[in-house]
Structures are given as structure tokens and as C-alpha cells.
Design an enzyme around this catalytic site. Structure first.
Site, PDB file in Angstrom:
ATOM      1  N   ASN A 394       0.818  -1.208   0.000  1.00 15.86           N
ATOM      2  CA  ASN A 394       0.000   0.000   0.000  1.00 15.86           C
ATOM      3  C   ASN A 394       0.850   1.257   0.000  1.00 15.86           C
ATOM      4  O   ASN A 394       1.114   1.841  -1.040  1.00 15.86           O
ATOM      5  CB  ASN A 394      -0.958  -0.004   1.192  1.00 15.86           C
ATOM      6  CG  ASN A 394      -2.143   0.918   0.995  1.00 15.86           C
ATOM      7  OD1 ASN A 394      -2.020   2.000   0.435  1.00 15.86           O
ATOM      8  ND2 ASN A 394      -3.308   0.510   1.465  1.00 15.86           N
ATOM      9  N   ASP A 395       1.300   1.686   1.159  1.00 24.18           N
ATOM     10  CA  ASP A 395       2.026   2.949   1.254  1.00 24.18           C
ATOM     11  C   ASP A 395       3.309   2.961   0.434  1.00 24.18           C
ATOM     12  O   ASP A 395       3.724   4.012  -0.047  1.00 24.18           O
ATOM     13  CB  ASP A 395       2.359   3.262   2.715  1.00 24.18           C
ATOM     14  CG  ASP A 395       1.101   3.458   3.554  1.00 24.18           C
ATOM     15  OD1 ASP A 395       0.114   3.996   3.018  1.00 24.18           O
ATOM     16  OD2 ASP A 395       1.104   3.066   4.732  1.00 24.18           O
ATOM     17  N   VAL A 396       3.946   1.800   0.249  1.00 21.07           N
ATOM     18  CA  VAL A 396       5.232   1.757  -0.463  1.00 21.07           C
ATOM     19  C   VAL A 396       5.066   1.918  -1.967  1.00 21.07           C
ATOM     20  O   VAL A 396       6.061   1.972  -2.698  1.00 21.07           O
ATOM     21  CB  VAL A 396       5.991   0.445  -0.151  1.00 21.07           C
ATOM     22  CG1 VAL A 396       6.329   0.357   1.319  1.00 21.07           C
ATOM     23  CG2 VAL A 396       5.210  -0.776  -0.614  1.00 21.07           C
TER      24      VAL A 396
END
Length: 468
Positions: A394-396
């Protein structure tokens, strides 16, 4: 023979130290990590044998009992603990290392008291350091274990004036330490210090979110090394001092690498309660969120995109670990390669819940190291990638880290999945990741969402690819 023994022990320690350093060097690459572990293990075996030859070691029966019990527990854990539970295992082992060091410090303090000659100033200082670092490492690692195992919520646990409370705990420990230096035979103060260090470890880790566990585990690993080094000073063992220092230094280096990978400072990780905001986004299928449109496909459409591509880059994340989908992902890659598709894996430094988490899981699935690419190596290749398959990350992969200066993750190095010609994202829902923000990638024109558990969805893709 008696005169040679001390020299032989020190020479063996020197050889063991060399093996530790050589092993650490090998651990720097996934391709040589197993060899490095073997070399370091041989070094530890030599160090243990040499220590047992020391004439000051008197009770060999108890030592052998301890070795036997530890060996049984270790072998059982090695066979029983799944690779997906390695973060918890590492956290637990860090805690046990801290416990051992703290117990050595406590035991030495009691031994010196019972000897009736008083506790020397140098010994008191090393005992204080052993109790502080060992106690914090023990309880802090157990809290990290609880968060990763799901026994404690993975979200930051906060209460009013929490950092002030932690500061007061540390100040109390320092005050007690000063008092103990003046009156080294005060057992009440010493026991209070043991309790304070243990409580401090708990409240040190509680406000840190599960997504920051890679950094926390690395830092606690460093603490366990420093605790071992302090224990070495307590018992005057050169090997323990050197080995602990190596672990402490390597842990700090890795912690720094993890922080750089998230573009955040260590104080920010430890004290900001990052990821405690409200999660944005809904649990969705297809359709839209506000003015944003989500493009959803099924397994058959996804299989056609993958099967007729020339190049596919798989981006694994925590969702793959939770679903234990690594073997199914390997099977999908094998099927795609039979169709002539070039498959690579993009590994972000902080994907998962411990350093190297994705590498460990893919290694369990027998994915060759040659297929694994670090972020710096794979990012230039996304422009020429037909399909990027994101599995639970997700965030990466959030482009907001590059484009939105107001985003909490702005400046964090990410995998450039949005630059691929097409992206397929496997997620259970549209819920945000650890940072608590929406992922712009999910609403991109080139992005297709495949909703469901990673293992189930990838298994469906495998079945559909076989039909092509």
C-alpha cells in the site's frame, strides 16, 4: 597445558570474532545470507566451547542441562514456526537476549553482595547498564511480539502525557542509579531499578504502530547486542563484549537504513505515533469514492492481462504475508514464465513487518534470488513493464509520496508502480494502509483492482492462466 589454556581461549575468541565479521558481511546479500549464518554459527560454537574450557566455569551439569533444554526449544521452534511468523520470532528472541543480559547483571550484583566485600564502582556501573538495556529490551520486545502476533492491537496505544510519563520513568531510573552508586548495597533501590526498566520497555513500544515494526525490531535487536556487551563487562568476558558490540552496531546501521527508506527520523518513528489517524476509504468492490473512479476486474481479465504481457513485475507487501500467499505467487510466476512472460519481484526495504520480510517469504517459496530486485534497481525498469502486480502493498507504492507535499509520507522513496503500462492491485478492500491515507495509485487510469484475499485471488489467477 594449564598455562596455555588462557592463551588458547583468547585465540579462539579472536577466530570467532573473525567469523562473526565475515558472517555479517555475507548477511548483507540474500544470495549469501545462508552462508553468512553458517559462518557466524560456527564462530558462536567456537566461542561457547572456549568459554566452557574456562576454569572459572564450575557447574558443568547445570550448563549442560541448560544447553539441552535450549536445544530442544530451538529445534522445535525452527520446525514449528512458519516463515510468516518470523517477525514475531525475531522480536521474541530479541527479548530473550535482553532477559539473559539483565539476569547476568542481577546475578553478578547479588554475587558481589554475598561475597561481603562490597560492590566496586566499575561493577555497579556495568550492572546498571545491563539492567537498563536488558530490561527495556525484554519487555519492549515482548510488546512488539504481542503487536505482531495480534495479541495487542497493532495501532499506536496512547494516553495523555505519555511521553512525559516515559521521561519520568527514565529520570526515576537515573536518580535510583545515582543513589545506588553512593550506596551499592541497597537492594531495595536495585530491585526498584529492575522494575522501572521493565515498565519503561513496555511504554516505550506501546505507542509505536505495527507498520513501524521493521524499525522497532531492528532497534531492539541493537539493544539486545548492547545489553550483551554490557553483560560482557559485568562478567569480564572479551568475547561477549565484542559479539554484543557487533550486534549493537549492525542493528543501529540497519535501523538507520530503515528510517531512510521511509524518509523519517528515528525520533519520528519512536514518538510520533505514526499511523494512529483514522483510516480513510471504504471497503469496496468497484465504482467510485467521491469524484474518484475505481476500475475493478475479475480473475479472468487479470489472467489475460498477465498472460499476454511481455514483462510482469510482482510487488509483494504485508497483505501477501498475512494471507501466506507466497507459494501461490511462485506458482503464478511459473505459469507466466511457461507462456514466455518475464517475471521479476520488486522489494521495498520496509515492506512487511521486519527487515527483509519479503525476501524471507519468497525464499521459503523457493523463488531464486536472481528474480529479486531492490527498489533502486527495479524503479528504472517500470517504464518498460507491461503489468505491475501489487499483492497487498500500500504505502510503499503510493504516488502521493512524490507528488503531494502535504501527505504524511511525502518524500518517502517508493516503488514506481504508477509508471508501468498497467497495474493490477490485489487488496481485500479500499481501506488505507498504515499511514492512514488514500492511495492515489488505486484510482489511476492504468490501475485495475482485484478484490479479495491475496492467496485466494492469486490461486484464481493461476487457474485462469492455465486456461490460456
Amino acid at each position: 597445558m594449564t598455562d596455555f589454556l588462557p592463551t588458547g581461549i583468547e585465540l579462539t575468541y579472536l577466530v570467532a570474532t573473525g567469523l562473526f565479521i565475515f558472517g555479517l558481511k555475507k548477511l548483507g546479500s540474500p544470495a549469501t545470507a545462508r552462508q553468512g549464518n553458517v559462518w557466524a554459527s560456527v564462530g558462536m560454537l567456537l566461542a561457547v566451547v572456549a568459554t566452557l574450557l574456562n576454569q572459572q566455569v564450575l557447574n558443568y551439569q547445570m550448563i549442560l542441562v541448560g544447553i539441552a533444554i535450549g536445544a530442544v526449544i530451538g529445534v522445535t521452534a525452527a520446525y514449528k514456526v512458519a516463515m510468516t511468523a518470523m517477525p514475531q520470532m525475531v522480536g521474541l528472541l530479541n527479548g530473550l537476549g535482553g532477559a539473559a543480559s539483565a539476569l547476568v547483571a542481577i546475578g553478578e550484583f547479588w554475587r558481589l553482595l554475598n561475597a561481603g566485600q562490597g560492590v566496586p564502582l566499575g561493577s555497579t556501573i556495568t550492572v546498571i547498564l545491563g539492567v537498563l538495556i536488558g530490561g527495556v529490551t525484554l519487555t519492549g520486545s515482548f510488546v512488539a511480539f504481542g503487536k505482531l502476533q495480534g495479541l495487542i492491537t497493532g495501532k499506536p496505544v496512547k494516553f495523555p502525557l505519555q511521553q512525559v510519563f516515559n521521561a519520568l520513568l527514565l529520570i526515576s531510573f537515573l536518580v535510583c542509579s545515582g543513589y545506588l552508586l553512593v550506596t551499592p548495597d541497597n537492594t531495595t533501590i536495585f530491585l526498584a531499578m529492575v522494575g522501572i526498566s521493565s515498565v519503561l520497555g513496555i511504554f516505550f513500544v506501546l505507542p509505536i504502530g505495527g507498520g513501524d515494526m521493521p524499525v522497532v525490531i531492528s532497534l531492539l535487536n541493537s539493544f539486545s547486542g548492547l545489553a550483551a556487551s554490557a553483560a560482557g563487562f559485568v562478567v569480564m568476558n572479551d568475547m561477549l563484549i565484542v559479539a554484543g558490540a557487533l550486534v549493537g552496531a549492525s542493528g543501529l546501521i540497519l535501523t538507520n537504513i530503515m528510517c531512510k527508506a521511509m524518509n523519517r527520523s528515528l525520533p519520528n518513528v519512536l514518538f510520533s505515533a505514526f499511523g494512529s489517524g483514522e483510516v480513510k476509504g471504504g471497503a469496496g468492490d468497484a465504482g467510485g469514492v467521491g469524484d474518484k473512479v475505481v476500475h475493478s476486474i475479475d480473475a479472468e481479465e487479470g489472467a489475460m492481462m498477465l498472460g499476454y504481457a511481455r514483462s510482469v513485475v510482482v510487488v509483494p507487501g504485508y497483505g501477501m504475508a498475512v494471507a501466506q500467499a507466497q507459494h501461490t505467487v511462485r506458482e503464478l510466476a511459473d505459469q507466466l514464465e511457461k507462456l514466455g512472460v518475464e517475471v521479476k519481484y520488486a522489494i521495498h526495504p520496509v515492506a512487511g513487518r521486519m527487515p527483509g520480510h519479503m525476501n524471507v517469504l519468497l525464499a521459503e517459496a523457493n523463488v531464486s534470488y536472481d528474480y529479486l530486485y531492490d527498489m533502486d534497481d527495479i524503479n528504472p525498469q517500470f517504464d518498460n513493464t507491461d503489468v505491475a502486480l501489487v499483492i497487498g502493498a500500500n504505502d510503499v507504492v503510493n504516488p502521493a509520496a512524490r507528488s503531494n507535499s502535504s501527505s504524511p509520507i511525502y518524500g518517502m522513496p517508493i516503488l514506481d508502480v504508477d509508471k508501468a503500462k498497467h497495474a493490477i492491485v490485489i487488496k481485500r478492500s479500499m481501506n488505507a494502509g498504515f499511514a492512514g491515507i488514500e492511495n492515489e495509485l488505486f484510482y489511476g487510469d492504468k490501475t485495475m483492482m482485484l478484490f479479495g484475499s491475496a492467496k485466494d485471488v492469486v490461486a484464481q489467477l493461476v487457474a485462469e492462466v492455465k486456461q490460456l
